[in-house]
Scaffold this motif. Structure first.
Motif, PDB file in Angstrom:
ATOM      1  N   GLY A 123      27.944  34.525  -6.168  1.00 56.79           N
ATOM      2  CA  GLY A 123      28.644  33.325  -5.708  1.00 56.79           C
ATOM      3  C   GLY A 123      28.633  32.217  -6.741  1.00 56.79           C
ATOM      4  O   GLY A 123      29.379  31.251  -6.628  1.00 56.79           O
ATOM      5  N   SER A 124      27.797  32.352  -7.768  1.00 57.83           N
ATOM      6  CA  SER A 124      27.723  31.358  -8.838  1.00 57.83           C
ATOM      7  C   SER A 124      27.838  31.984 -10.220  1.00 57.83           C
ATOM      8  O   SER A 124      28.417  31.404 -11.121  1.00 57.83           O
ATOM      9  CB  SER A 124      26.392  30.601  -8.770  1.00 57.83           C
ATOM     10  OG  SER A 124      26.266  29.927  -7.543  1.00 57.83           O
ATOM     11  N   ILE A 180      42.551  40.420   5.911  1.00 60.23           N
ATOM     12  CA  ILE A 180      41.272  40.712   5.252  1.00 60.23           C
ATOM     13  C   ILE A 180      40.997  39.631   4.223  1.00 60.23           C
ATOM     14  O   ILE A 180      41.810  39.387   3.349  1.00 60.23           O
ATOM     15  CB  ILE A 180      41.311  42.092   4.591  1.00 60.23           C
ATOM     16  CG1 ILE A 180      41.568  43.167   5.658  1.00 60.23           C
ATOM     17  CG2 ILE A 180      40.011  42.366   3.841  1.00 60.23           C
ATOM     18  CD1 ILE A 180      41.855  44.528   5.086  1.00 60.23           C
ATOM     19  N   PRO A 181      39.838  38.935   4.322  1.00 61.89           N
ATOM     20  CA  PRO A 181      39.522  37.868   3.363  1.00 61.89           C
ATOM     21  C   PRO A 181      39.409  38.391   1.940  1.00 61.89           C
ATOM     22  O   PRO A 181      38.936  39.505   1.717  1.00 61.89           O
ATOM     23  CB  PRO A 181      38.162  37.346   3.852  1.00 61.89           C
ATOM     24  CG  PRO A 181      37.989  37.872   5.231  1.00 61.89           C
ATOM     25  CD  PRO A 181      38.789  39.136   5.317  1.00 61.89           C
ATOM     26  N   ALA A 182      39.847  37.599   0.980  1.00 58.83           N
ATOM     27  CA  ALA A 182      39.717  37.959  -0.432  1.00 58.83           C
ATOM     28  C   ALA A 182      38.250  38.178  -0.755  1.00 58.83           C
ATOM     29  O   ALA A 182      37.388  37.437  -0.289  1.00 58.83           O
ATOM     30  CB  ALA A 182      40.289  36.856  -1.309  1.00 58.83           C
ATOM     31  N   GLU A 238      34.754  32.052  -7.114  1.00 57.98           N
ATOM     32  CA  GLU A 238      35.979  32.206  -6.330  1.00 57.98           C
ATOM     33  C   GLU A 238      35.929  33.397  -5.385  1.00 57.98           C
ATOM     34  O   GLU A 238      36.559  33.377  -4.338  1.00 57.98           O
ATOM     35  CB  GLU A 238      37.194  32.319  -7.246  1.00 57.98           C
ATOM     36  CG  GLU A 238      37.551  31.005  -7.903  1.00 57.98           C
ATOM     37  CD  GLU A 238      38.765  31.124  -8.812  1.00 57.98           C
ATOM     38  OE1 GLU A 238      39.523  32.110  -8.720  1.00 57.98           O
ATOM     39  OE2 GLU A 238      38.951  30.202  -9.628  1.00 57.98           O
ATOM     40  N   ILE A 239      35.211  34.451  -5.767  1.00 57.37           N
ATOM     41  CA  ILE A 239      35.060  35.615  -4.895  1.00 57.37           C
ATOM     42  C   ILE A 239      33.579  35.990  -4.844  1.00 57.37           C
ATOM     43  O   ILE A 239      33.122  36.902  -5.533  1.00 57.37           O
ATOM     44  CB  ILE A 239      35.902  36.817  -5.376  1.00 57.37           C
ATOM     45  CG1 ILE A 239      37.362  36.407  -5.555  1.00 57.37           C
ATOM     46  CG2 ILE A 239      35.790  37.970  -4.375  1.00 57.37           C
ATOM     47  CD1 ILE A 239      38.259  37.509  -6.055  1.00 57.37           C
ATOM     48  N   PRO A 240      32.804  35.262  -4.027  1.00 57.36           N
ATOM     49  CA  PRO A 240      31.371  35.560  -3.933  1.00 57.36           C
ATOM     50  C   PRO A 240      31.125  36.992  -3.461  1.00 57.36           C
ATOM     51  O   PRO A 240      31.881  37.519  -2.652  1.00 57.36           O
ATOM     52  CB  PRO A 240      30.860  34.566  -2.894  1.00 57.36           C
ATOM     53  CG  PRO A 240      31.893  33.500  -2.827  1.00 57.36           C
ATOM     54  CD  PRO A 240      33.191  34.167  -3.171  1.00 57.36           C
ATOM     55  N   TYR A 241      30.101  37.603  -4.000  1.00 53.28           N
ATOM     56  CA  TYR A 241      29.599  38.923  -3.609  1.00 53.28           C
ATOM     57  C   TYR A 241      30.527  40.070  -4.015  1.00 53.28           C
ATOM     58  O   TYR A 241      30.415  41.164  -3.508  1.00 53.28           O
ATOM     59  CB  TYR A 241      29.294  38.979  -2.109  1.00 53.28           C
ATOM     60  CG  TYR A 241      28.535  37.755  -1.647  1.00 53.28           C
ATOM     61  CD1 TYR A 241      27.327  37.403  -2.251  1.00 53.28           C
ATOM     62  CD2 TYR A 241      29.046  36.924  -0.666  1.00 53.28           C
ATOM     63  CE1 TYR A 241      26.647  36.260  -1.865  1.00 53.28           C
ATOM     64  CE2 TYR A 241      28.375  35.791  -0.275  1.00 53.28           C
ATOM     65  CZ  TYR A 241      27.170  35.461  -0.874  1.00 53.28           C
ATOM     66  OH  TYR A 241      26.504  34.333  -0.485  1.00 53.28           O
ATOM     67  N   ARG A 242      31.416  39.825  -4.953  1.00 55.34           N
ATOM     68  CA  ARG A 242      32.292  40.888  -5.427  1.00 55.34           C
ATOM     69  C   ARG A 242      31.511  41.847  -6.308  1.00 55.34           C
ATOM     70  O   ARG A 242      30.639  41.443  -7.080  1.00 55.34           O
ATOM     71  CB  ARG A 242      33.468  40.320  -6.225  1.00 55.34           C
ATOM     72  CG  ARG A 242      34.408  41.432  -6.705  1.00 55.34           C
ATOM     73  CD  ARG A 242      35.642  40.947  -7.374  1.00 55.34           C
ATOM     74  NE  ARG A 242      36.477  42.084  -7.754  1.00 55.34           N
ATOM     75  CZ  ARG A 242      37.574  41.980  -8.468  1.00 55.34           C
ATOM     76  NH1 ARG A 242      37.988  40.800  -8.882  1.00 55.34           N
ATOM     77  NH2 ARG A 242      38.271  43.044  -8.772  1.00 55.34           N
TER      78      ARG A 242
END
Length: 155
Positions: A144-145, A4-6, A93-97
């Protein structure tokens, strides 16, 4: 199943929904589907699954960074009045978290938790967002930014 991607987000899916066959062979290869069993630390009370938060104690003059993979951080204040600096993980580092920060009844108007975005990132276009009310909190989302406050109790 692949790793599962981070930063992967989970949305509730009814038990009757097929998470293996997503409609076509092409879509099956392009879009992964995971169950809550694959990604969460959870407990059951009867048949109800519950989310386990990361518990953090914050102090006046202190500073800490959120490093947990959990999406809920529950803060408790310890000590006298003052300000604690709490830094979010990198939005890039973790877009859309999605991350929810809540506190219990120990954070008062004299106790301030300033939630910072790291480096040059922002939170709602500012350097920080202040929490200083009992049972207050915010929900933030990474584009993401930068971090965007998507829910907050009025102050």
């Amino acid at each position: 199943m692949s790793t599962i991607p981070a930063g992967t987000k989970f949305h509730g899916v009814a038990p009757s929904v097929d998470t293996v066959d997503k409609g076509s062979a092409l879509i099956d290869t392009l879009r992964e589907a995971y169950t809550i069993d694959d990604i969460a630390s959870y407990t059951y009370t009867g048949t109800t699954a519950t989310l386990e938060p990361e518990f953090m104690t914050v102090t006046p003059g202190g500073a800490s960074t959120i490093t947990t993979d959990k999406n809920i951080v529950d803060l408790t204040w310890s000590g006298g009045s003052g300000t604690h600096a709490l830094t979010l993980p990198s939005a890039a580092e973790i877009p859309y978290r999605f991350l929810r920060i809540v506190n219990d009844g120990t954070v008062t108007a004299q106790d301030k938790v300033d939630v910072y975005a790291p480096g040059t990132e922002t939170i709602d276009g500012a350097a920080f967002y202040r929490i200083n009310k009992v049972y207050n909190g915010i929900a933030v989302w990474s584009d993401g930014s930068n971090w965007i406050v998507i829910q907050a109790k009025s102050t």
